[in-house]
Design a protein around this motif. Structure first.
Motif, PDB file in Angstrom:
ATOM      1  N   LYS A  92      -1.298  -6.112   2.847  1.00 25.36           N
ATOM      2  CA  LYS A  92      -2.014  -4.859   2.613  1.00 25.36           C
ATOM      3  C   LYS A  92      -1.643  -4.633   1.042  1.00 25.36           C
ATOM      4  O   LYS A  92      -2.204  -4.168   0.178  1.00 25.36           O
ATOM      5  CB  LYS A  92      -1.287  -3.640   3.387  1.00 25.36           C
ATOM      6  CG  LYS A  92      -2.057  -2.299   3.029  1.00 25.36           C
ATOM      7  CD  LYS A  92      -1.463  -1.316   3.810  1.00 25.36           C
ATOM      8  CE  LYS A  92      -2.106   0.262   3.347  1.00 25.36           C
ATOM      9  NZ  LYS A  92      -1.391   1.227   4.236  1.00 25.36           N
ATOM     10  N   ALA A  93      -0.176  -5.144   0.584  1.00 31.30           N
ATOM     11  CA  ALA A  93       0.148  -4.786  -0.773  1.00 31.30           C
ATOM     12  C   ALA A  93      -0.614  -5.671  -1.423  1.00 31.30           C
ATOM     13  O   ALA A  93      -1.143  -5.187  -2.731  1.00 31.30           O
ATOM     14  CB  ALA A  93       1.728  -4.814  -0.690  1.00 31.30           C
ATOM     15  N   LYS A 109      -3.444  -7.063  -1.339  1.00 31.06           N
ATOM     16  CA  LYS A 109      -4.984  -6.715  -1.265  1.00 31.06           C
ATOM     17  C   LYS A 109      -5.078  -5.463  -2.131  1.00 31.06           C
ATOM     18  O   LYS A 109      -5.980  -5.504  -2.915  1.00 31.06           O
ATOM     19  CB  LYS A 109      -5.548  -6.386  -0.010  1.00 31.06           C
ATOM     20  CG  LYS A 109      -6.953  -6.048   0.121  1.00 31.06           C
ATOM     21  CD  LYS A 109      -7.307  -5.728   1.501  1.00 31.06           C
ATOM     22  CE  LYS A 109      -8.796  -5.504   1.799  1.00 31.06           C
ATOM     23  NZ  LYS A 109      -9.197  -5.162   2.988  1.00 31.06           N
ATOM     24  N   ALA A 110      -4.135  -4.369  -2.009  1.00 32.71           N
ATOM     25  CA  ALA A 110      -4.441  -3.444  -3.096  1.00 32.71           C
ATOM     26  C   ALA A 110      -4.144  -3.577  -4.420  1.00 32.71           C
ATOM     27  O   ALA A 110      -5.085  -3.157  -5.218  1.00 32.71           O
ATOM     28  CB  ALA A 110      -3.424  -2.395  -2.656  1.00 32.71           C
ATOM     29  N   ASP A 118       2.814   1.013  -5.090  1.00 33.54           N
ATOM     30  CA  ASP A 118       2.267   1.083  -3.639  1.00 33.54           C
ATOM     31  C   ASP A 118       2.640   0.028  -2.769  1.00 33.54           C
ATOM     32  O   ASP A 118       3.142   0.093  -1.800  1.00 33.54           O
ATOM     33  CB  ASP A 118       0.763   1.277  -3.537  1.00 33.54           C
ATOM     34  CG  ASP A 118       0.102   2.468  -4.172  1.00 33.54           C
ATOM     35  OD1 ASP A 118       0.596   3.467  -4.125  1.00 33.54           O
ATOM     36  OD2 ASP A 118      -1.277   2.301  -4.278  1.00 33.54           O
ATOM     37  N   ASP A 151       5.184   0.009   0.488  1.00 32.76           N
ATOM     38  CA  ASP A 151       4.697  -0.929   1.708  1.00 32.76           C
ATOM     39  C   ASP A 151       6.013  -1.897   2.117  1.00 32.76           C
ATOM     40  O   ASP A 151       6.371  -2.042   3.189  1.00 32.76           O
ATOM     41  CB  ASP A 151       3.734  -1.734   1.308  1.00 32.76           C
ATOM     42  CG  ASP A 151       2.225  -0.566   1.485  1.00 32.76           C
ATOM     43  OD1 ASP A 151       2.353   0.445   1.833  1.00 32.76           O
ATOM     44  OD2 ASP A 151       1.263  -1.008   1.032  1.00 32.76           O
ATOM     45  N   ALA A 194       1.946  -7.956   7.855  1.00 38.26           N
ATOM     46  CA  ALA A 194       0.945  -7.008   7.488  1.00 38.26           C
ATOM     47  C   ALA A 194       1.063  -6.206   6.258  1.00 38.26           C
ATOM     48  O   ALA A 194       0.108  -5.950   5.403  1.00 38.26           O
ATOM     49  CB  ALA A 194       0.917  -6.203   8.912  1.00 38.26           C
ATOM     50  N   ALA A 195       2.225  -5.607   6.176  1.00 34.06           N
ATOM     51  CA  ALA A 195       2.612  -4.669   4.895  1.00 34.06           C
ATOM     52  C   ALA A 195       2.566  -5.529   3.641  1.00 34.06           C
ATOM     53  O   ALA A 195       1.814  -4.900   2.682  1.00 34.06           O
ATOM     54  CB  ALA A 195       4.076  -4.279   5.120  1.00 34.06           C
TER      55      ALA A 195
END
Length: 239
Positions: free
Chosen positions: A149-150, A152-153, A190, A194, A145-146
């Motif tokens: 998320k990274a 996607k950012a 970021d 993460d 998940a982390a």
């Protein structure tokens, strides 16, 4: 003279190959794990002597074959079936692969009925209990998940920067590239944050899995020691 034979098999083919070797009278010699530098995957090499074939070859020309079963491309979080139900002597090698690399080797058969040595408790930690398996799966989900998320950012910030830079003149290519690079670098920061959080969560989950496999009294002592260390570390930072 020893002849080395290498057979590459997929992880899903491991047990069928081992079963065939067992049926052919092969004797287990050793197993070792190694990490591949190129892609970070792992390789397992199982070594056997085909005793029946060896007897024939030795009688003919004094040679015998060492058969190596190679399983490549293993991810650290994949479950690897133990071959200890076929060859109990593999246990210390499988346990070492777990302890050195954290490989998830499942269904180890460690009660050797007096023929090897007796193990009466759920240690060492490579015994995969339901609690250990659940903790490992939870850690894998947190990490995945982390990482998602990274990624996607990074993609969203780079796309926004590219869209904003697209309004410039033909000679603004360098400025647009710089505009993309700056948000990407920030997103990378970021992502690193993460990733650090994911690693911390993974480490905590692995420790919890180890504690779950321990004797309750021993686990309580370890928890107390860890809590004391947290307090000491906090006091050092505040000093």
């Amino acid at each position: 003279m020893q002849k080395a034979i290498y057979t590459t098999a997929g992880l899903d083919e491991l047990l069928s190959h081992v079963q065939a070797l067992k049926g052919a009278g092969a004797r287990f010699v050793q197993m070792h794990a190694e990490r591949c530098v190129d892609d970070g995957s792992y390789r397992l090499v199982y070594t056997f002597i085909n005793v029946r074939a060896a007897q024939e070859h030795i009688a003919q020309d004094g040679s015998y074959a060492i058969e190596n079963l190679v399983v490549e491309g293993i991810d650290r979080y994949q479950e690897i079936p133990s071959i200890s139900s076929y060859y109990p002597a593999v246990f210390p090698f499988e346990n070492e692969a777990h302890d050195l690399f954290g490989l998830a080797i499942t269904d180890m058969q460690i009660d050797f009925k007096g023929f090897f040595y007796q193990v009466s408790t759920a240690e060492p930690m490579s015994v995969i209990t339901p609690e250990v398996k659940a903790a490992r799966e939870k850690a894998m989900k947190v990490r995945a998940a982390a990482e998602a998320k990274a990624r996607k950012a990074v993609a969203e910030k780079a796309a926004a920067a590219a869209a904003a830079a697209g309004e410039g003149a033909a000679g603004a290519g360098d400025a647009a590239g710089a505009a993309v690079a700056r948000p990407a670098a920030a997103a990378g920061s970021d992502a690193q944050h993460d990733e650090a959080a994911a690693k911390a969560a993974l480490k905590a989950a692995e420790m919890e899995a180890k504690l779950a496999a321990m004797d309750p009294e021993k686990a309580a002592k370890v928890r107390a020691a860890l809590a004391a260390k947290v307090v000491r570390d906090k006091q050092k930072k505040e000093a």
